[in-house]
Enzyme design. Structure first.
Site, short mmCIF file in Angstrom:
data_model
loop_
_atom_site.label_atom_id
_atom_site.label_comp_id
_atom_site.label_asym_id
_atom_site.label_seq_id
_atom_site.Cartn_x
_atom_site.Cartn_y
_atom_site.Cartn_z
N PRO A 1 15.94 2.84 32.32
CG PRO A 1 17.42 1.27 31.53
CD PRO A 1 16.95 1.91 32.78
CD GLU A 2 10.56 5.58 32.55
OE1 GLU A 2 9.46 5.85 32.06
OE2 GLU A 2 11.10 6.29 33.42
#
Length: 268
Positions: free
Chosen positions: A2-3
DNA sequence: CTGGATTCCTGCTTGC
DNA sequence: TGCAAGCAGGAATCCA
């Protein structure tokens, strides 16, 4: 992994819980609680005032300086279920029951992520870099942080104290779109390249948000649903597959300990 | 200050 | 087929 676009998507999918009250906070795996400015029970009875994102952090704010901060690390998920729904899944490290017939689950197999109970958000985020989608992130700012740096531009993009929210996937994608090799020492970028890179960073992040995030393996949004941006990636995860622009095979080297994908024909 | 290496952790992939 | 080793990575920490 997750960015920024993935955390933004989680945030947006959870916004309907604003106004709900925390009822029960259950920490199943105490090690995921990384900081405790107050006891978890102090959230109970308080309303969720806002749900925001800063870099790769998700922030659920209640009244009187009671904030639940979530980082998904590598494999973390933060999603909601009906309060009666049961999931037969491992690694559910925390469960938060709300008064709107829902519960929020924090699941993280690799446990690189965590939960923080934070009073002073400004202090907690004091070392965070600029938001790359903000107006004050532009070629002028990028030129300023790049100046005289010898580090590979790829590694610099991953430095959260300079730019908040870029991870391995979007760093590779932004550098491909800008036509810049990930191994280039940051200080060697020309003004034109810096302008292209500042734009491509915004472009790839915006595209990631529009596509509801990139699901390589673990990522899910706040409804426990996968994203679609994996279908748009030009280089990440495409080692030895043809470059979408020139057809030459995509390379993969390690830069700063991270796998880095690029086209040696299209990127200089 | 800068930049590189190391550590944490589990599960999937690879190779014998 | 089965098992062990290799690999993946965000961010804190340590060291030169």
């Amino acid at each position: 992994m997750p960015e920024l676009p993935e955390v933004e998507t989680v945030k947006r999918s959870l916004l309907t819980n604003i106004g709900a009250k925390f009822m029960v906070i259950k920490i199943n795996h105490p090690a995921v609680l990384r900081r405790q400015d107050f006891k978890p029970e102090e959230l109970c009875g308080k309303k969720i005032k806002s749900i925001e994102r800063r870099g790769k952090y998700l922030i659920l704010s209640a009244t009187s300086q009671r904030n639940l901060v979530v980082h998904l690390g590598m494999s973390g998920r933060f999603f909601m279920l009906g309060v009666q729904e049961q999931l037969q899944e491992p690694h559910i490290h925390a469960e938060i029951v709300l008064d709107n017939q829902r519960k929020l689950l924090y699941q993280d197999a690799r446990r690189f992520g965590g939960l923080w109970l934070v009073k002073d958000l400004a202090s907690f985020f004091r070392r965070m870099g600029k938001e790359p989608l903000g107006e004050d992130f532009n070629a002028v700012y990028l030129a300023e942080v790049i100046k005289n740096r010898k580090i590979a531009i790829k590694s610099l993009l991953l430095n959260q104290s300079l730019i908040a929210g870029i991870g391995n996937i979007y760093a590779d994608e932004a550098l491909f779109q800008a036509g810049i090799l990930p191994s280039r020492p940051a200080g060697t970028l020309s003004n034109e390249e810096i302008i292209r890179l500042s734009r491509s960073i915004k472009d790839v992040l915006q595209m990631g948000i529009e596509q509801r995030g990139t699901t390589f393996r673990d990522y899910r949004d706040g409804n426990n649903e996968t994203g679609n941006n994996q279908n748009n990636l030009q280089v990440y995860g495409r080692k030895n597959l043809p470059c979408p622009v020139c057809g030459k095979l995509i390379c993969c080297d390690r830069i700063g300990g991270r796998s880095s994908h690029y086209c040696e024909h299209c990127q200089l």
